[in-house]
Design a protein around this motif. Sequence first.
Motif, PDB file in Angstrom:
ATOM      1  N   UNK A   1       0.867  -1.189  -0.147  1.00 51.79           N
ATOM      2  CA  UNK A   1      -0.055   0.114   0.062  1.00 51.79           C
ATOM      3  C   UNK A   1       0.888   1.271  -0.048  1.00 51.79           C
ATOM      4  N   UNK A   2       1.926   1.312   0.597  1.00 55.58           N
ATOM      5  CA  UNK A   2       2.917   2.495   0.703  1.00 55.58           C
ATOM      6  C   UNK A   2       3.494   2.662  -0.400  1.00 55.58           C
ATOM      7  N   UNK A   3       3.891   1.525  -1.128  1.00 62.30           N
ATOM      8  CA  UNK A   3       4.609   1.643  -2.519  1.00 62.30           C
ATOM      9  C   UNK A   3       3.482   2.477  -3.676  1.00 62.30           C
ATOM     10  N   UNK A   4       2.295   1.786  -3.430  1.00 61.75           N
ATOM     11  CA  UNK A   4       1.390   2.252  -4.256  1.00 61.75           C
ATOM     12  C   UNK A   4       1.180   3.696  -4.279  1.00 61.75           C
ATOM     13  N   UNK A   5       1.073   4.081  -3.016  1.00 63.27           N
ATOM     14  CA  UNK A   5       0.805   5.592  -2.608  1.00 63.27           C
ATOM     15  C   UNK A   5       1.950   6.587  -2.933  1.00 63.27           C
ATOM     16  N   UNK A   6       3.299   5.959  -2.843  1.00 58.71           N
ATOM     17  CA  UNK A   6       4.302   6.879  -2.785  1.00 58.71           C
ATOM     18  C   UNK A   6       4.883   7.105  -4.048  1.00 58.71           C
ATOM     19  N   UNK A   7       4.327   6.313  -5.165  1.00 58.63           N
ATOM     20  CA  UNK A   7       4.411   6.430  -6.850  1.00 58.63           C
ATOM     21  C   UNK A   7       6.025   6.269  -6.896  1.00 58.63           C
ATOM     22  N   UNK A   8       6.588   7.224  -7.508  1.00 60.02           N
ATOM     23  CA  UNK A   8       8.012   7.144  -7.977  1.00 60.02           C
ATOM     24  C   UNK A   8       9.078   6.970  -6.737  1.00 60.02           C
ATOM     25  N   UNK A   9       8.460   7.358  -5.234  1.00 56.18           N
ATOM     26  CA  UNK A   9       9.515   7.161  -4.280  1.00 56.18           C
ATOM     27  C   UNK A   9       9.478   5.604  -4.120  1.00 56.18           C
ATOM     28  N   UNK A  10      10.423   5.134  -3.559  1.00 49.36           N
ATOM     29  CA  UNK A  10      11.049   3.687  -3.483  1.00 49.36           C
ATOM     30  C   UNK A  10      10.583   2.996  -2.115  1.00 49.36           C
ATOM     31  N   UNK A  11       9.971   2.058  -2.118  1.00 48.34           N
ATOM     32  CA  UNK A  11       9.733   1.022  -0.724  1.00 48.34           C
ATOM     33  C   UNK A  11      10.447  -0.076  -0.636  1.00 48.34           C
ATOM     34  N   UNK A  12      11.215  -0.213   0.184  1.00 50.27           N
ATOM     35  CA  UNK A  12      12.220  -1.649   0.159  1.00 50.27           C
ATOM     36  C   UNK A  12      11.767  -2.285   1.556  1.00 50.27           C
ATOM     37  N   UNK A  13      11.281  -3.412   1.182  1.00 54.51           N
ATOM     38  CA  UNK A  13      10.599  -4.092   2.584  1.00 54.51           C
ATOM     39  C   UNK A  13      11.665  -4.936   2.872  1.00 54.51           C
ATOM     40  N   UNK A  14      12.404  -4.965   4.267  1.00 54.49           N
ATOM     41  CA  UNK A  14      13.248  -6.128   4.612  1.00 54.49           C
ATOM     42  C   UNK A  14      12.629  -6.644   5.952  1.00 54.49           C
ATOM     43  N   UNK A  15      11.444  -6.769   5.952  1.00 51.84           N
ATOM     44  CA  UNK A  15      10.533  -7.562   6.921  1.00 51.84           C
ATOM     45  C   UNK A  15      10.921  -9.054   6.879  1.00 51.84           C
ATOM     46  N   UNK A  16      11.134  -9.635   7.965  1.00 50.42           N
ATOM     47  CA  UNK A  16      11.652 -11.126   8.345  1.00 50.42           C
ATOM     48  C   UNK A  16      10.822 -11.570   9.187  1.00 50.42           C
TER      49      UNK A  16
END
Length: 221
Positions: free
Chosen positions: A27-42
Amino acid sequence: MSRVVLIGDSLGLPRANLLYEKTYPYLLQHELGRNEVVSRNVRLNDTTLQYKMMHEDVGLFKPDVVVMQLGIVDCAPRLFWRFEHKLVSYINKFIPVVGFISKFRYPLTRVFPKVYVSKNRFRTNLRKIFNYLRKHDIETIVINIADTSEVNKSKSYKYEDNIRDYNAILYDETPDKNLFIDIFSYGSDILLEDGIHLNEYGNKVVADKILEKLKLCLINC
């Protein structure tokens, strides 16, 4: 363009009853558009493990902002230590001991209280993590530990007390209180039936709260 790195446990991951498209990283990546979201959840990540992985999870990505969601793995009442759990899981393949022992979970967690990360260690780990982020001039949004279900509270001794105590430490150690997100106050309405993981509504709440904080900190990035 800004880069946001998410560090956390399985609360940010899809599950059998939760599509990836409903998770807060998506949802964050979808809303942030060209800004990059990298998920490192483990899965089963705690603050001890996360500190060891700060270079791999954060340093190598050189983010503008880190969103940290950790704590439930640290503070949840346990029947076994980590090393014991691996051994018992192996034995359970041949002898069903876990189901039997779990019947006595409440008295066992009361008489023999166990958590993966003690309160003192939790505070120390947080200081190390925040010092690392501060050293690298990375803004940090902190999400506290969600409450758990009444069922879980009835199964494990002082489950909610643990969460409250660790949340107090988490808030105390958070460098910028303006970037602290409280999801505990939403109660179990944001959780799946297991009383731990975020449901669709919970993921939406977390995503919206993070977006609010990003508007504050990205100004300074």
